[in-house]
Write a protein that holds these residues in place. Structure first.
Motif, mmCIF file in Angstrom:
data_model
loop_
_atom_site.group_PDB
_atom_site.id
_atom_site.type_symbol
_atom_site.label_atom_id
_atom_site.label_comp_id
_atom_site.label_asym_id
_atom_site.label_seq_id
_atom_site.Cartn_x
_atom_site.Cartn_y
_atom_site.Cartn_z
ATOM 1 N N THR A 35 0.821 -1.217 0.000
ATOM 2 C CA THR A 35 0.000 0.000 0.000
ATOM 3 C C THR A 35 0.858 1.271 0.000
ATOM 4 N N LYS A 36 2.168 1.087 -0.163
ATOM 5 C CA LYS A 36 3.133 2.188 -0.251
ATOM 6 C C LYS A 36 3.313 2.967 1.055
ATOM 7 N N ASP A 37 2.963 2.352 2.174
ATOM 8 C CA ASP A 37 3.235 2.968 3.474
ATOM 9 C C ASP A 37 4.602 2.456 3.941
ATOM 10 N N TYR A 38 5.643 2.978 3.320
ATOM 11 C CA TYR A 38 6.979 2.428 3.503
ATOM 12 C C TYR A 38 7.555 2.681 4.899
ATOM 13 N N LYS A 39 7.216 3.797 5.491
ATOM 14 C CA LYS A 39 7.736 4.105 6.829
ATOM 15 C C LYS A 39 7.191 3.114 7.858
ATOM 16 N N ASN A 55 16.375 -14.720 7.855
ATOM 17 C CA ASN A 55 15.801 -14.985 6.541
ATOM 18 C C ASN A 55 16.292 -13.931 5.543
ATOM 19 N N PRO A 56 17.127 -14.325 4.566
ATOM 20 C CA PRO A 56 17.700 -13.332 3.644
ATOM 21 C C PRO A 56 16.657 -12.594 2.811
ATOM 22 N N SER A 57 15.580 -13.291 2.417
ATOM 23 C CA SER A 57 14.535 -12.650 1.615
ATOM 24 C C SER A 57 13.787 -11.599 2.421
ATOM 25 N N HIS A 58 13.482 -11.907 3.682
ATOM 26 C CA HIS A 58 12.804 -10.943 4.544
ATOM 27 C C HIS A 58 13.695 -9.721 4.778
ATOM 28 N N LEU A 59 14.978 -9.969 5.005
ATOM 29 C CA LEU A 59 15.915 -8.865 5.225
ATOM 30 C C LEU A 59 16.022 -7.990 3.978
ATOM 31 N N TYR A 60 16.058 -8.625 2.832
ATOM 32 C CA TYR A 60 16.135 -7.872 1.574
ATOM 33 C C TYR A 60 14.878 -7.025 1.385
ATOM 34 N N ASN A 61 13.705 -7.628 1.621
ATOM 35 C CA ASN A 61 12.453 -6.881 1.490
ATOM 36 C C ASN A 61 12.395 -5.717 2.470
ATOM 37 N N GLY A 62 12.927 -5.942 3.672
ATOM 38 C CA GLY A 62 12.995 -4.863 4.657
ATOM 39 C C GLY A 62 13.879 -3.726 4.168
ATOM 40 N N ALA A 63 14.995 -4.088 3.512
ATOM 41 C CA ALA A 63 15.893 -3.074 2.966
ATOM 42 C C ALA A 63 15.190 -2.260 1.878
ATOM 43 N N CYS A 64 14.376 -2.923 1.068
ATOM 44 C CA CYS A 64 13.633 -2.225 0.012
ATOM 45 C C CYS A 64 12.657 -1.216 0.613
ATOM 46 N N LYS A 74 19.437 2.238 7.556
ATOM 47 C CA LYS A 74 18.823 0.954 7.909
ATOM 48 C C LYS A 74 18.756 0.046 6.682
ATOM 49 N N ALA A 75 18.515 0.644 5.521
ATOM 50 C CA ALA A 75 18.443 -0.146 4.292
ATOM 51 C C ALA A 75 19.766 -0.859 4.031
ATOM 52 N N PHE A 76 20.879 -0.166 4.163
ATOM 53 C CA PHE A 76 22.186 -0.791 3.954
ATOM 54 C C PHE A 76 22.469 -1.857 5.012
ATOM 55 N N LYS A 77 22.064 -1.578 6.249
ATOM 56 C CA LYS A 77 22.275 -2.547 7.329
ATOM 57 C C LYS A 77 21.594 -3.864 7.008
ATOM 58 N N TRP A 78 20.321 -3.798 6.599
ATOM 59 C CA TRP A 78 19.564 -5.016 6.304
ATOM 60 C C TRP A 78 20.003 -5.660 4.996
ATOM 61 N N LEU A 79 20.391 -4.835 4.035
ATOM 62 C CA LEU A 79 20.845 -5.369 2.753
ATOM 63 C C LEU A 79 22.125 -6.175 2.927
#
Length: 317
Positions: A35-39, A55-64, A74-79
């Motif tokens: 729904t584009k509520d990224y924050k 879970n690498p996929s969850h972490l990647y999605n979190g980074a996105c 935070k994006a770089f940390k999770w990525l």
């Protein structure tokens, strides 16, 4: 001894509750992303990763989500953590528009270099030409299907636009199937240790989109591939379900969804032993059916499903 058993019981209950909370947080974070509520999505991913961050996929999605929210730190940390935990899809990483906010940062080059070095070690013994061929087929398989998702937002399922898109998709599938059958017949179900996880997934993707006879032909090969670690047990479960339904039997894992002709509403196609479906799903690495059906805005109520099952079976006759 009783104290030890009590302690183990408490540990089990604590772990189970945490796992349920983690799953819900991830699910809710995904919905907020859609729904584009990224924050808010980032906030929920952050809470989830305090419980578990493996879970690498969850972490990647979190980074996105974090990148889109403007939280580049935070994006770089999770990525980077996702790469440490097993994320290896460099092609997707480089092309993912969700991460464009990171490209201008000096950390981006370091992150790409980190993954490239990891891939160099992993892919030292890869069949590079075959990997490249399979990745091209993967792109072709997904190209029109991505367009279908977007087109359905503007046009109905029976519109000319959708019909034309489906014709192109099916034509493309037939070409991909010829290529994949040739590889399977000559080299077998090549594992991710030779072509990588994404390229390896192409075999299942193309076969699951094929005709029933082709699916039945390659089912034994995929079963054997799973035992050797060359194919995913969860993907095999989806293929088994598809074959069972197409041959007029009940599915086993609840992966196949139908649409009622009168109301156009979705439902879980006839399923054996609904009470124990989550046990079967867990055995092959699939999440709970209640989480799965949320993708169609359905609520899983096993007692209601069992009462409706006779009528659902009539729809399939």
């Amino acid at each position: 001894m009783r104290n030890n058993i009590y302690t183990l019981l408490l540990l089990f209950l604590f772990t189970s509750v945490n796992a349920q909370e983690y799953s819900k947080l991830i699910s809710d974070a995904n919905k907020l992303y859609e729904t584009k509520d990224y924050k808010m999505s980032t906030d929920l991913y952050s809470k989830a990763f305090k419980i578990e961050s493996n879970n690498p996929s969850h972490l990647y999605n979190g980074a996105c989500a974090s990148s889109l929210a403007g939280n580049t730190k935070k994006a770089f940390k999770w990525l980077n953590l996702s790469i440490e935990k097993g994320w290896t899809n460099l092609r997707h990483l480089n092309s993912d528009t969700d991460l464009q906010n990171l490209h201008s940062k000096k950390e981006w080059g370091k992150t790409i270099e980190k993954l490239e070095k990891k891939l160099a070690l992993i892919e030292a013994n890869f069949d590079k030409p075959l990997q490249a061929e399979l990745l091209t087929i993967y792109d072709e398989d997904q190209k029109y299907r991505k367009q279908i998702h977007e087109t359905l937002k503007k046009f109905s399922d029976d519109s000319k636009e959708m019909q034309d898109l489906w014709k192109m998709t099916l034509h493309n599938d037939s070409i991909n199937l010829l290529k994949v059958k040739k590889i399977l017949d000559e080299k077998g179900w090549v594992g991710k240790d030779k072509v990588g996880a994404q390229a390896n997934s192409v075999f299942f993707l193309v076969i699951q989109h094929s005709d029933l006879e082709t699916q039945k032909k390659y089912l034994p090969m995929m079963r054997e591939a799973v035992t050797k670690g060359n194919a995913s047990a969860s993907s095999l479960a989806l293929l088994i379900d598809r074959i069972e339904i197409r041959e007029g039997r009940k599915q086993i894992y609840g992966s196949q969804i139908g649409t009622k002709p009168n109301t156009k509403t979705q439902y879980v196609l006839p399923l054996i032993d609904p009470d124990n479906v989550d046990k079967r799903r867990s055995e092959v690495g699939l999440g709970s059916i209640s989480d799965y059906v949320k993708n169609w805005n359905l609520i899983w109520d096993v007692e209601k499903y069992k009462s409706e099952l006779p009528e659902l079976e009539k729809l399939e006759r």
